[in-house]
Design an enzyme around this catalytic site. Structure first.
Site, PDB file in Angstrom:
ATOM      1  N   GLU A 298       0.823  -1.198   0.000  1.00 29.67           N
ATOM      2  CA  GLU A 298       0.000   0.000   0.000  1.00 29.67           C
ATOM      3  C   GLU A 298       0.863   1.258   0.000  1.00 29.67           C
ATOM      4  O   GLU A 298       1.887   1.325   0.687  1.00 29.67           O
ATOM      5  CB  GLU A 298      -0.969  -0.024   1.183  1.00 29.67           C
ATOM      6  CG  GLU A 298      -1.983  -1.143   1.029  1.00 29.67           C
ATOM      7  CD  GLU A 298      -3.105  -1.129   2.035  1.00 29.67           C
ATOM      8  OE1 GLU A 298      -4.168  -1.692   1.716  1.00 29.67           O
ATOM      9  OE2 GLU A 298      -2.940  -0.578   3.142  1.00 29.67           O
TER      10      GLU A 298
ATOM     11  N   CYS B 167      -1.325   6.262   9.878  1.00 30.90           N
ATOM     12  CA  CYS B 167      -0.131   5.614  10.422  1.00 30.90           C
ATOM     13  C   CYS B 167      -0.497   4.336  11.161  1.00 30.90           C
ATOM     14  O   CYS B 167      -1.358   4.324  12.034  1.00 30.90           O
ATOM     15  CB  CYS B 167       0.573   6.592  11.366  1.00 30.90           C
ATOM     16  SG  CYS B 167       2.053   5.918  12.132  1.00 30.90           S
TER      17      CYS B 167
END
Length: 383
Positions: free
Chosen positions: A94, A344
């Protein structure tokens, strides 16, 4: 896709010149021309390279290719963030695009999965398969630029900043990280400023030692705990290189670097009632007293099955203010892309796990906090 052709995205300028000279019998300036076509114009078709003679174009078509990962899925956040699943072989990694005014940051992956098993990170729960090749690292930037729109088409740079904070631990893939960084910084490559390329590490001291004096980019360190005891509980790598050894190497790198302007960025994920009380803040301030640093606090981003929670705003605020009392520059990271799991610690991809971590999880057992064989990775045997 299996091919016997040489992927030119796997070479930095030095490697590409050597390949042109030794394998193609061509002069070095031809390599420079091709590099400019690849990175300045996003070109992957040799026939479009109109300053290259036809004979060389035919030779290149027979022996070479320009092949980047392709987008298998795209998700768009309400805040403008885009998360791409990039196909690398039969798996996905990703890549996250984060626009912010005139800036556009790309969060790039370095491995398929991650070997480090940090307990608060979704990527770690997917296990680990292999290191990404140079073409698969820089290819994420190349593909993202094509998706967003090249500078020659839009009049503005599609990517202004790159952060090696995607899936994986960059410093466990030194063989491919170093030439990738060269391409990012090279004027014939992406031409990014060294202050706009950031490498983040969880504490692979041996890799950071290799960077000293060889590559100058911004450094961010994933610390996440103020004591060895707590850090080892949530980050098993601390049993290999403890905080003292890690920070000593960080100080050495910062002293050799111009990109960091004399201080390191310390990343600290805040886990509710785990590492986020005022005693932890004071311990962190004491720990960093000899390490020039700015501290980036990251409120935990939940993912399915996570054992942790995001702290309340009041706990985050108290932690930040306690650190500021010690004269540290402290920021709280604004969460971007959490509605598409692009924040994150939320990246997962599609990983064929070699660590059996996912199998254990599916059986309902506790995931063992055990490192993949780091020596195998560091020797470049996990391609």
């Amino acid at each position: 896709m299996t091919t016997t052709k040489t992927n030119l995205l796997d070479f930095d300028r030095k490697g590409l010149r050597a390949f042109f000279s030794e394998e193609l019998g061509e002069k070095a300036f031809r390599a420079d021309q091709i590099m400019k076509w690849m990175y300045h114009f996003g070109c992957d078709d040799f026939d479009q390279m109109n300053n290259i003679n036809k004979k060389l174009r035919e030779k290149l078509k027979q022996k070479c290719e320009i092949r980047a990962p392709y987008v298998s899925e795209a998700q768009h956040s309400v805040d403008g963030t885009i998360k791409w699943a990039m196909k690398v072989g039969d798996q996905d990694v990703e890549t996250v695009y984060i626009p912010d005014g005139d800036r556009a940051t790309l969060c790039v992956s370095s491995q398929v999965g991650c070997a480090l098993a940090c307990t608060f990170c979704s990527t770690a729960q997917q296990g680990f398969n292999r290191n990404l090749k140079v073409s698969e690292i820089v290819g994420q930037i190349w593909r993202a630029a094509r998706e967003i729109g090249l500078e020659k088409e839009t009049g503005r740079r599609p990517i202004t900043n790159v952060v090696m904070m995607g899936m994986g631990e960059p410093l466990l893939n030194m063989k491919n990280l170093m030439p990738s960084l060269d391409i990012m910084l090279d004027d014939l490559g992406f031409g990014l400023s060294k202050r706009r390329v950031t490498v983040s590490t969880s504490g692979v001291v041996s890799g950071l030692e290799q960077m000293i004096g060889k590559v100058d980019v911004a450094l961010a360190i994933s610390l996440h705990a103020p004591t060895d005891k707590l850090r080892s509980e949530i980050m098993p790598i601390n049993d290999r290189w403890n905080i003292e050894a890690f920070l000593a190497c960080v100080r050495e790198y910062i002293a050799s670097s111009n990109a960091n302007r004399g201080r390191v960025t310390v990343e600290y994920v805040l886990l509710d009632h785990i590492n986020d009380d005022m005693d932890h803040a004071r311990q962190l301030a004491e720990l960093l007293k000899d390490t020039p640093a700015k501290i980036n606090l990251i409120p935990f981003n939940p993912y399915p099955g996570s054992p942790y929670k995001k702290p309340s705003n009041s706990r985050i605020d108290r932690f930040m203010k306690t650190l500021m009392e010690y004269d540290f520059t402290v920021t709280v990271r604004r969460t971007r892309g959490d509605d598409i799991d692009a924040a994150c610690g939320q990246l997962v991809g599609d990983v064929i796990d070699r660590t059996k971590r996912t199998q254990v999880k599916q059986q309902g057992e506790a995931i063992p906090v055990k490192l993949f064989n780091l020596d195998v990775l560091q020797q470049g045997k996990a391609e």
